[in-house]
Write an enzyme that holds these catalytic residues in place. Structure first.
Site, PDB file in Angstrom:
ATOM      1  N   SER A 150       4.881 -10.283   0.599  1.00 10.54           N
ATOM      2  CA  SER A 150       4.255 -11.216  -0.347  1.00 10.54           C
ATOM      3  C   SER A 150       2.982 -11.755   0.298  1.00 10.54           C
ATOM      4  CB  SER A 150       5.214 -12.351  -0.706  1.00 10.54           C
ATOM      5  OG  SER A 150       5.732 -12.970   0.448  1.00 10.54           O
ATOM      6  N   ARG A 151       2.001 -12.074  -0.546  1.00  8.34           N
ATOM      7  CA  ARG A 151       0.662 -12.382  -0.021  1.00  8.34           C
ATOM      8  C   ARG A 151       0.072 -13.594  -0.708  1.00  8.34           C
ATOM      9  NH1 ARG A 151      -1.716  -8.787   4.103  1.00  8.34           N
ATOM     10  NH2 ARG A 151      -0.061  -7.268   4.392  1.00  8.34           N
TER      11      ARG A 151
ATOM     12  N   ASP B 267      -9.481  -9.777   8.798  1.00  8.37           N
ATOM     13  CA  ASP B 267      -8.922  -8.443   8.516  1.00  8.37           C
ATOM     14  C   ASP B 267      -9.895  -7.294   8.777  1.00  8.37           C
ATOM     15  OD1 ASP B 267      -6.553  -7.023   7.542  1.00  8.37           O
ATOM     16  OD2 ASP B 267      -7.742  -6.507   5.778  1.00  8.37           O
TER      17      ASP B 267
ATOM     18  N   LYS C 186      -9.698  -2.418   1.519  1.00 11.59           N
ATOM     19  CA  LYS C 186      -9.425  -1.276   2.387  1.00 11.59           C
ATOM     20  C   LYS C 186     -10.169  -0.008   1.922  1.00 11.59           C
ATOM     21  CE  LYS C 186      -7.236  -3.815   5.088  1.00 11.59           C
ATOM     22  NZ  LYS C 186      -5.847  -4.130   5.276  1.00 11.59           N
TER      23      LYS C 186
ATOM     24  N   ARG D 294       0.840  -1.196   0.000  1.00 10.18           N
ATOM     25  CA  ARG D 294       0.000   0.000   0.000  1.00 10.18           C
ATOM     26  C   ARG D 294       0.874   1.245   0.000  1.00 10.18           C
ATOM     27  NH1 ARG D 294      -1.791   0.821   4.353  1.00 10.18           N
ATOM     28  NH2 ARG D 294      -1.198  -1.037   5.501  1.00 10.18           N
TER      29      ARG D 294
ATOM     30  N   HIS E 157     -10.608  -2.380  11.308  1.00 11.35           N
ATOM     31  CA  HIS E 157      -9.523  -3.249  10.843  1.00 11.35           C
ATOM     32  C   HIS E 157      -9.332  -4.363  11.881  1.00 11.35           C
ATOM     33  CE1 HIS E 157      -5.047  -3.438   9.353  1.00 11.35           C
ATOM     34  NE2 HIS E 157      -5.813  -4.256   8.660  1.00 11.35           N
TER      35      HIS E 157
ATOM     36  N   THR F 189      -4.451 -12.359  10.958  1.00 12.20           N
ATOM     37  CA  THR F 189      -4.733 -13.624  10.277  1.00 12.20           C
ATOM     38  C   THR F 189      -4.333 -14.788  11.174  1.00 12.20           C
ATOM     39  OG1 THR F 189      -4.360 -12.571   8.141  1.00 12.20           O
ATOM     40  CG2 THR F 189      -4.251 -14.974   8.194  1.00 12.20           C
ATOM     41  N   ASN F 190      -3.168 -14.651  11.818  1.00  9.16           N
ATOM     42  CA  ASN F 190      -2.687 -15.728  12.679  1.00  9.16           C
ATOM     43  C   ASN F 190      -3.612 -15.970  13.864  1.00  9.16           C
ATOM     44  OD1 ASN F 190       0.289 -16.887  12.096  1.00  9.16           O
ATOM     45  ND2 ASN F 190      -0.007 -14.891  11.143  1.00  9.16           N
TER      46      ASN F 190
ATOM     47  N   TYR G 102      -1.515  -3.540  -6.861  1.00 12.48           N
ATOM     48  CA  TYR G 102      -1.255  -4.332  -5.665  1.00 12.48           C
ATOM     49  C   TYR G 102      -2.327  -4.215  -4.592  1.00 12.48           C
ATOM     50  CZ  TYR G 102       1.679  -7.277  -2.838  1.00 12.48           C
ATOM     51  OH  TYR G 102       2.167  -8.343  -2.146  1.00 12.48           O
TER      52      TYR G 102
ATOM     53  N   SER H 104      -1.419  -3.533  10.349  1.00 10.94           N
ATOM     54  CA  SER H 104      -1.060  -4.406   9.235  1.00 10.94           C
ATOM     55  C   SER H 104       0.170  -5.252   9.581  1.00 10.94           C
ATOM     56  CB  SER H 104      -0.761  -3.560   7.999  1.00 10.94           C
ATOM     57  OG  SER H 104      -1.913  -2.804   7.680  1.00 10.94           O
ATOM     58  N   ALA H 105       0.082  -6.525   9.230  1.00  2.30           N
ATOM     59  CA  ALA H 105       1.166  -7.482   9.476  1.00  2.30           C
ATOM     60  C   ALA H 105       1.544  -7.581  10.952  1.00  2.30           C
ATOM     61  CB  ALA H 105       2.388  -7.160   8.601  1.00  2.30           C
ATOM     62  N   CYS H 106       0.548  -7.508  11.824  1.00  2.00           N
ATOM     63  CA  CYS H 106       0.791  -7.650  13.266  1.00  2.00           C
ATOM     64  C   CYS H 106      -0.011  -8.789  13.880  1.00  2.00           C
ATOM     65  CB  CYS H 106       0.510  -6.337  13.985  1.00  2.00           C
ATOM     66  SG  CYS H 106       1.728  -5.071  13.596  1.00  2.00           S
ATOM     67  N   GLY H 107      -0.487  -9.723  13.074  1.00  2.00           N
ATOM     68  CA  GLY H 107      -0.979 -10.964  13.664  1.00  2.00           C
ATOM     69  C   GLY H 107      -2.473 -11.234  13.614  1.00  2.00           C
TER      70      GLY H 107
HETATM   71  P1  GTP Z   1      -2.542  -7.622   7.438  1.00  2.00           P
HETATM   72  O1  GTP Z   1      -3.054  -8.654   6.491  1.00  2.00           O
HETATM   73  O2  GTP Z   1      -1.414  -6.829   6.865  1.00  2.00           O
HETATM   74  O3  GTP Z   1      -3.610  -6.735   7.969  1.00  2.00           O
HETATM   75  O4  GTP Z   1      -1.803  -8.389   8.647  1.00  2.00           O
HETATM   76  P2  GTP Z   1      -2.248  -9.322   9.861  1.00  2.00           P
HETATM   77  O5  GTP Z   1      -2.514  -8.479  11.055  1.00  2.00           O
HETATM   78  O6  GTP Z   1      -3.294 -10.291   9.458  1.00  2.00           O
HETATM   79  O7  GTP Z   1      -0.871 -10.092  10.201  1.00  2.00           O
HETATM   80  P3  GTP Z   1      -0.488 -11.635  10.092  1.00  2.00           P
HETATM   81  O8  GTP Z   1      -1.334 -12.498  10.967  1.00  2.00           O
HETATM   82  O9  GTP Z   1      -0.396 -12.004   8.667  1.00  2.00           O
HETATM   83  O10 GTP Z   1       0.969 -11.625  10.731  1.00  2.00           O
HETATM   84  C1  GTP Z   1       2.030 -10.885  10.186  1.00  2.00           C
HETATM   85  C2  GTP Z   1       3.364 -11.420  10.641  1.00  2.00           C
HETATM   86  O11 GTP Z   1       3.428 -11.487  12.073  1.00  2.00           O
HETATM   87  C3  GTP Z   1       3.617 -12.828  10.129  1.00  2.00           C
HETATM   88  O12 GTP Z   1       4.940 -12.895   9.632  1.00  2.00           O
HETATM   89  C4  GTP Z   1       3.444 -13.698  11.332  1.00  2.00           C
HETATM   90  O13 GTP Z   1       4.237 -14.856  11.283  1.00  2.00           O
HETATM   91  C5  GTP Z   1       3.817 -12.782  12.504  1.00  2.00           C
HETATM   92  N1  GTP Z   1       3.059 -13.121  13.741  1.00  2.00           N
HETATM   93  C6  GTP Z   1       1.715 -13.300  13.834  1.00  2.00           C
HETATM   94  N2  GTP Z   1       1.341 -13.643  15.084  1.00  2.00           N
HETATM   95  C7  GTP Z   1       2.482 -13.668  15.827  1.00  2.00           C
HETATM   96  C8  GTP Z   1       2.764 -13.957  17.212  1.00  2.00           C
HETATM   97  O14 GTP Z   1       1.892 -14.261  18.023  1.00  2.00           O
HETATM   98  N3  GTP Z   1       4.063 -13.851  17.601  1.00  2.00           N
HETATM   99  C9  GTP Z   1       5.058 -13.516  16.734  1.00  2.00           C
HETATM  100  N4  GTP Z   1       6.304 -13.440  17.200  1.00  2.00           N
HETATM  101  N5  GTP Z   1       4.832 -13.252  15.413  1.00  2.00           N
HETATM  102  C10 GTP Z   1       3.569 -13.317  14.972  1.00  2.00           C
HETATM  103  C1  SPV Z   2      -2.980  -4.483   5.232  1.00  2.00           C
HETATM  104  O1  SPV Z   2      -2.003  -3.863   4.781  1.00  2.00           O
HETATM  105  O2  SPV Z   2      -3.495  -4.217   6.344  1.00  2.00           O
HETATM  106  C2  SPV Z   2      -3.547  -5.611   4.458  1.00  2.00           C
HETATM  107  C3  SPV Z   2      -3.065  -5.818   3.091  1.00  2.00           C
HETATM  108  O3  SPV Z   2      -4.416  -6.312   4.954  1.00  2.00           O
HETATM  109  S1  SPV Z   2      -3.772  -4.712   1.946  1.00  2.00           S
HETATM  110  O4  SPV Z   2      -4.983  -5.336   1.408  1.00  2.00           O
HETATM  111  O5  SPV Z   2      -2.802  -4.490   0.891  1.00  2.00           O
HETATM  112  O6  SPV Z   2      -4.148  -3.485   2.602  1.00  2.00           O
HETATM  113 MN    MN Z   3      -5.101  -5.511   6.943  1.00  2.00          MN
END
Ligand code: GTP
Ligand code: SPV
Ligand code: MN
Length: 579
Positions: free
Chosen positions: A363-364, A275, A206, A69, A226, A253-254, A197, A248-251
């Site tokens: 990468s996604r 998300d 978004k 983004r 979000h 999905t996990n 992208y 974003s990318a802070c966990g």
């Molecule tokens: P967006 O799709 O960008 O909104 O991200 P998201 O919040 O869904 O993040 P996602 O679950 O994809 O996690 C992003 C990164 O954080 C990945 O590389 C995971 O491996 C890492 N991660 C997720 N949960 C944990 C956790 O509990 N501990 C640690 N150390 N890393 C984590």
């Molecule tokens: C984020 O960045 O929070 C995402 C990926 O979930 S995107 O759809 O590119 O915004």
């Molecule tokens: Mn997101």
């Protein structure tokens, strides 16, 4: 296929006049259509087929300047700049339209223009909202097919309702100098040019479901957030639904796909959303959530059979990978994948092991939510699910405890407004810098944050049955950079405490920043942790928190006289307790 809806037909005609495509194609959302697009992209080189271990899986390599983004090129266009707020970039709507008309003029010559009717949320839910994305990118169409409810049923709903968000997208020349993501909340319109992208181009996500929807939600009395939505069932069969906002990318999905660790036999976790959540108060004052999406656009690196087995299984077939590496036998590969050796990196260049990460850090995978072994059928329930707790979180190597609870709703809103997190590769710019990301919505709130916090605070007056609010941090580290908390599946141990608090089943320690667990109330049995780790994770360092509260105060003051007095009062209260 065309439409009986005059305003839609008229808009499509206008866009075609402006962009001059060779063909116009109305998407029906069928499997045949999807396969046709895939084949066409295999022919053009937009997609590469992956090996037979990954059935129906494809790799797309985006332009190397177009991998995330672009917040600096994303604008909210309201007549008054004040309504957009310091949290957004603003452009005057007529200027923005002139600029975009210029970029879109003739841009689809020689290309096909796709018309994608879609519905965000279950087709039969009154909480759902429809949109139409017009794009010249078959990759966008294929992604929208996996991620939204698109095609004929959505078009029928649009024709009945006669109200939809208009999204116009063109990949353009992928020139970063000619790239803009514009939002016109008052016109329910999005215009995106020059990027193919993720969030820049898949306009249902978004742009619609957060930026435009948050602005609609403000006038209509709901929230577009979000947030993941997860269902937790304990061994006694008691179910709770939690919504969590992490940047974003802070966990998200996990956490949404969490698998209970072996120590937690009998627990079940199911995914509603990973998300985005749309939250509505029902007639009893219960907050209910739907996931407006129908698929995942998830971060690939870090995903494996130990960290996130559900996601790992989900993406073994029927998945589009964007910007991962491949092995010599054409299997997708990414950092922390436990099998295979990458030979070609995400740009398509030979990978030596030293030139890089092999997969792009942002990468996604794009995949239908139905492929998730933990998919909850309630994701299709038009009534949504009742939310017990709202959880905010961030990526903070210091300061923020593993978990704490807000004293009440207003305090929870302050905690949300004060969220800070280290930046990640999900957006272009420096990575690892702590910045304020209130409610994980910094890049996504379609209006002035001051008004947004006021909107949140108003829920406190509308219901006395609101979810409890918490803050978590999975990302505390020691001096050597090692994570203090094992994270992933073990996060269930923290969710248990949260649920126990919601059910008034456990006491807590009252501190100035909120309620913290007694160390013995977070089950750490079987974890490879030192007792001192838990002490650090649950510690509240007064001096550092005084600094933090001062920094939050300064940040909030940046919103000037529009800042809700209730929020300032809440801030003063906590600051005084810390002094
Ligand atoms: P967006 O799709 O960008 O909104 O991200 P998201 O919040 O869904 O993040 P996602 O679950 O994809 O996690 C992003 C990164 O954080 C990945 O590389 C995971 O491996 C890492 N991660 C997720 N949960 C944990 C956790 O509990 N501990 C640690 N150390 N890393 C984590
Ligand atoms: C984020 O960045 O929070 C995402 C990926 O979930 S995107 O759809 O590119 O915004
Ligand atoms: Mn997101």
């Amino acid at each position: 296929m065309t439409t009986s809806n005059e305003s839609l037909q008229q808009w499509v005609d206008e866009v075609a006049m402006l962009t001059k495509p060779d063909n116009i194609y109305w998407c029906d959302g069928s499997e045949t259509e999807y396969q046709g697009l895939i084949n066409q992209m295999l022919d053009s080189g937009d997609l590469i087929k992956l090996n037979d271990n990954y059935k129906n899986c494809y790799l797309h390599r985006s332009n190397p300047t177009d991998v995330a983004r672009v917040e600096h090129l994303t604008f909210i266009c309201t007549p008054e700049e004040e309504d957009t707020g310091p949290n957004n970039h603003w452009m005057q709507p007529t200027d923005a339209h002139m600029k975009m008309d210029d970029l879109f003029s003739g841009c689809m010559q020689g290309r096909t223009m796709y018309v994608i009717p879609y519905c965000m949320g279950p087709i039969d839910s009154s909480y759902s909202r429809c949109g139409v994305e017009i794009t010249d990118s078959p990759y966008v169409v294929a992604n929208m097919n996996l991620m939204t409810r698109m095609g004929q049923p959505a078009l029928e709903r649009i024709e009945q309702e006669d109200r939809f968000v208009r999204g116009l997208h063109s990949t353009g020349e992928l020139d970063p100098e000619r790239r803009f993501i514009m939002h016109f909340p008052e016109e329910l319109m999005i215009q995106s040019f020059g990027s193919g992208y993720g969030g820049n181009a898949l306009l249902g996500k978004k742009c619609h479901a957060l930026r435009i929807a948050s602005s609609q939600a403000r006038t209509e009395g709901w929230l577009a957030e979000h947030m993941l939505i997860v269902e937790i069932e304990n061994p006694e069969g008691e179910k709770h639904y939690l919504a969590a906002a992490f940047p974003s990318a802070c966990g998200k999905t996990n956490l949404a796909m969490l698998i209970p660790p072996e120590s937690h036999a009998g627990w079940k976790v199911r995914t509603i959303g990973d998300d985005i959540a749309w939250l509505h108060l029902d007639e009893t004052g219960q907050l209910r959530a739907i996931n407006p999406e129908a698929g995942y656009f998830g971060v690939v690196p870090g995903t494996n059979e130990n960290t996130n087995p559900n996601a790992y299984n989900t993406i073994q077939s029927d998945t589009i990978f964007t910007n991962v590496a491949v092995t010599a036998d054409n299997e997708p590969w990414w950092e922390q994948k436990t099998t295979g050796v990458p030979t070609i990196d995400w740009k398509g260049n030979p990978f030596t092991g030293e030139n890089g990460p092999a997969a792009h850090p942002n990468s996604r995978f794009t995949v239908s939510a139905r492929r998730n072994p933990a998919y909850s059928p309630l994701a299709d329930d038009p009534a949504g699910v009742p939310i017990s707790a709202i959880i905010f979180g961030g990526r903070r190597r210091t300061l923020a405890p593993l978990v704490y609870q807000a004293k009440d709703w207003n305090h929870g809103v302050l905690i949300g407004a004060g969220v800070a997190s280290e930046t990640t590769a999900a957006a272009t710019g420096e990575v690892g810098v702590v910045r304020r990301d209130p409610m994980a919505m910094k890049p996504f709130c379609g209006y002035n944050f001051a008004d947004y916090w006021d909107h949140w605070l108003q829920f406190g007056e509308r219901s006395d049955n609101l979810p409890k609010i918490f803050h978590v941090n999975w990302f505390r580290r020691d001096e050597d950079g090692r994570f203090l908390w094992p994270g992933f599946g073990e996060n269930l141990r923290v969710l248990r405490w949260i649920i126990d608090r919601c059910e008034n089943r456990t006491e807590a320690v009252e501190t100035p920043i909120g309620y913290l667990p007694h160390a013995e109330d977070i089950d750490t049995e079987g974890l490879d942790m030192q007792p001192s780790d838990m002490e650090t994770l649950l510690g509240v360092d007064s001096a550092s928190w005084r600094d933090e509260m001062q920094a939050i105060g300064k940040y909030l003051q940046g919103y000037g006289s529009r800042l809700p007095e209730k929020l300032s009062a809440e801030h003063r209260k906590i600051a005084e307790l810390l002094d």
